[in-house]
Design an enzyme around this catalytic site. Structure first.
Site, PDB file in Angstrom:
ATOM      1  N   LYS A  25      30.812 123.259   7.226  1.00 10.76           N
ATOM      2  CA  LYS A  25      32.083 123.969   7.122  1.00 10.76           C
ATOM      3  C   LYS A  25      32.142 124.891   5.907  1.00 10.76           C
ATOM      4  O   LYS A  25      31.317 124.823   4.986  1.00 10.76           O
ATOM      5  CB  LYS A  25      33.235 122.950   7.118  1.00 10.76           C
ATOM      6  CG  LYS A  25      33.449 122.348   8.521  1.00 10.76           C
ATOM      7  CD  LYS A  25      34.705 121.530   8.619  1.00 10.76           C
ATOM      8  CE  LYS A  25      34.898 121.043  10.053  1.00 10.76           C
ATOM      9  NZ  LYS A  25      36.069 120.132  10.174  1.00 10.76           N
TER      10      LYS A  25
ATOM     11  N   ARG B 185      31.289 112.978  11.252  1.00  2.42           N
ATOM     12  CA  ARG B 185      31.034 113.883  12.373  1.00  2.42           C
ATOM     13  C   ARG B 185      30.153 115.020  11.864  1.00  2.42           C
ATOM     14  O   ARG B 185      30.575 115.815  11.027  1.00  2.42           O
ATOM     15  CB  ARG B 185      32.359 114.439  12.882  1.00  2.42           C
ATOM     16  CG  ARG B 185      32.223 115.356  14.069  1.00  2.42           C
ATOM     17  CD  ARG B 185      33.579 115.889  14.523  1.00  2.42           C
ATOM     18  NE  ARG B 185      33.462 116.771  15.659  1.00  2.42           N
ATOM     19  CZ  ARG B 185      33.166 118.070  15.576  1.00  2.42           C
ATOM     20  NH1 ARG B 185      32.973 118.627  14.374  1.00  2.42           N
ATOM     21  NH2 ARG B 185      33.077 118.814  16.673  1.00  2.42           N
TER      22      ARG B 185
HETATM   23  C1  LIG Z   1      36.430 118.953  16.726  1.00  2.00           C
HETATM   24  N1  LIG Z   1      36.408 118.891  15.265  1.00  2.00           N
HETATM   25  C2  LIG Z   1      35.999 119.858  14.420  1.00  2.00           C
HETATM   26  N2  LIG Z   1      36.127 119.460  13.130  1.00  2.00           N
HETATM   27  C3  LIG Z   1      36.641 118.187  13.166  1.00  2.00           C
HETATM   28  C4  LIG Z   1      37.004 117.247  12.177  1.00  2.00           C
HETATM   29  O1  LIG Z   1      36.867 117.512  10.866  1.00  2.00           O
HETATM   30  N3  LIG Z   1      37.509 116.058  12.587  1.00  2.00           N
HETATM   31  C5  LIG Z   1      37.662 115.765  13.895  1.00  2.00           C
HETATM   32  N4  LIG Z   1      38.170 114.543  14.224  1.00  2.00           N
HETATM   33  N5  LIG Z   1      37.328 116.625  14.891  1.00  2.00           N
HETATM   34  C6  LIG Z   1      36.826 117.817  14.519  1.00  2.00           C
END
Ligand SMILES: Cn1cnc2c(O)nc(N)nc21
Length: 283
Positions: free
Chosen positions: A224, A258
């Site tokens: 990010k 994630r």
């Molecule tokens: C789909 N998506 C993209 N970034 C995310 C994040 O930081 N958290 C979650 N739960 N989904 C995300």
């Protein structure tokens, strides 16, 4: 927090942290002629992530990037359903689905998905009821506004970690009031959603504030702009920065990370956890 989460037919042991692999479902690659090639490719990428140690595969049919427009329900279903069915049938994977859409929640739950991941924290009409009906765990993520406008001028009238904690507490309470049992809820501060880089960095620094809710914390910082802006790196050169953030998030209570690059993050998470759990036996 409850140490295991029932995710459909999978049980997830949250007494230690897990990696969730991001499976980008390239838009509309399943509705045109490229159906089988694209589906094979998605299945192979998922298999690779599972082999590298991912506990969960996250599948999304709607881009949630800043500036992204919402997609029609049918288009979301066309993108997501073939992949969910293939991963469940062929890999017996624990599949998380990124969706804010009630119909999609019902369909993917029937197809064997194990978790719902709603960046809009179930605020769409009917989403709360649909999520409750599926019986699946739901991740509630902090986001104000929509991906189309959330980055215009993000500002909070108090420390961002307080605003996020209060927001999530309110959403958890709303879910419980709607019959969604607390044991099925996960929370996520939503890095990069309606936040400046400073907000994101502060949110991680004080993320332990969220452990007060006693719910599993999921975070997504992989590749990010909070990494890109600090290190001045393009998206394909943000792995080192992301590994640092994974380790710091585990230290501050995150239980699901994630990420895109599963193998390296599994090592980072396992390394951080080895340090953190040391000494628990004779505490
Ligand atoms: C789909 N998506 C993209 N970034 C995310 C994040 O930081 N958290 C979650 N739960 N989904 C995300």
């Amino acid at each position: 927090p409850a140490s295991t989460l029932q995710c459909g037919r999978h049980r997830l042991d949250l007494s230690f942290p897990h990696v969730m692999g991001v499976l980008n479902v390239t838009p509309d690659s399943f509705s045109d002629g490229g159906h089988h090639v694209a589906l094979d490719d998605a299945r192979q990428r998922a298999e690779k992530m599972l082999g590298e140690g991912a506990s969960i595969i996250d599948v999304g049919g709607e881009s949630t990037r800043p500036g992204a427009a919402a997609v029609p329900v049918q288009q979301e279903l066309d993108r997501v359903m073939p992949v969910v069915e293939a991963l469940v049938r062929d890999l017996d994977a624990l599949v998380s689905v990124d969706t804010s859409t009630p119909e999609v929640m019902h369909e993917v739950a029937n197809a064997g998905a194990g978790m719902l991941n709603d960046v809009r924290n179930l605020r769409r009409e009917g989403a709360m009821r649909a999520a409750a009906t599926t019986g699946l765990p739901v991740c509630l993520m902090h986001m104000l506004g929509e991906p189309g406008d959330m980055q215009k001028d993000p500002h909070y009238d108090r420390p961002v970690e307080e605003a996020v904690a209060e927001f999530l507490e309110a959403r958890v309470a709303a879910c419980e009031a709607a019959g969604l049992r607390r044991e099925r809820l996960l929370i996520d501060p939503g890095f990069g959603f309606a936040k400046t880089v400073e907000h994101n960095l502060r949110l991680l620094k004080y993320m332990e504030r969220l452990t007060a809710l006693e719910l599993p914390i999921l975070v997504g910082m992989s590749r990010k702009s909070m990494i890109g802006k600090v290190l001045e790196r393009p998206v394909e050169e943000r792995l080192a920065g992301g590994l640092v953030l994974s380790a710091m998030a585990v230290e501050r209570g995150a239980r699901i990370l994630r990420v895109h690059d599963v193998g390296p993050h599994v090592d980072a998470v396992n390394m951080a956890w080895a340090v953190l759990k040391e000494g628990c036996d004779n505490d």
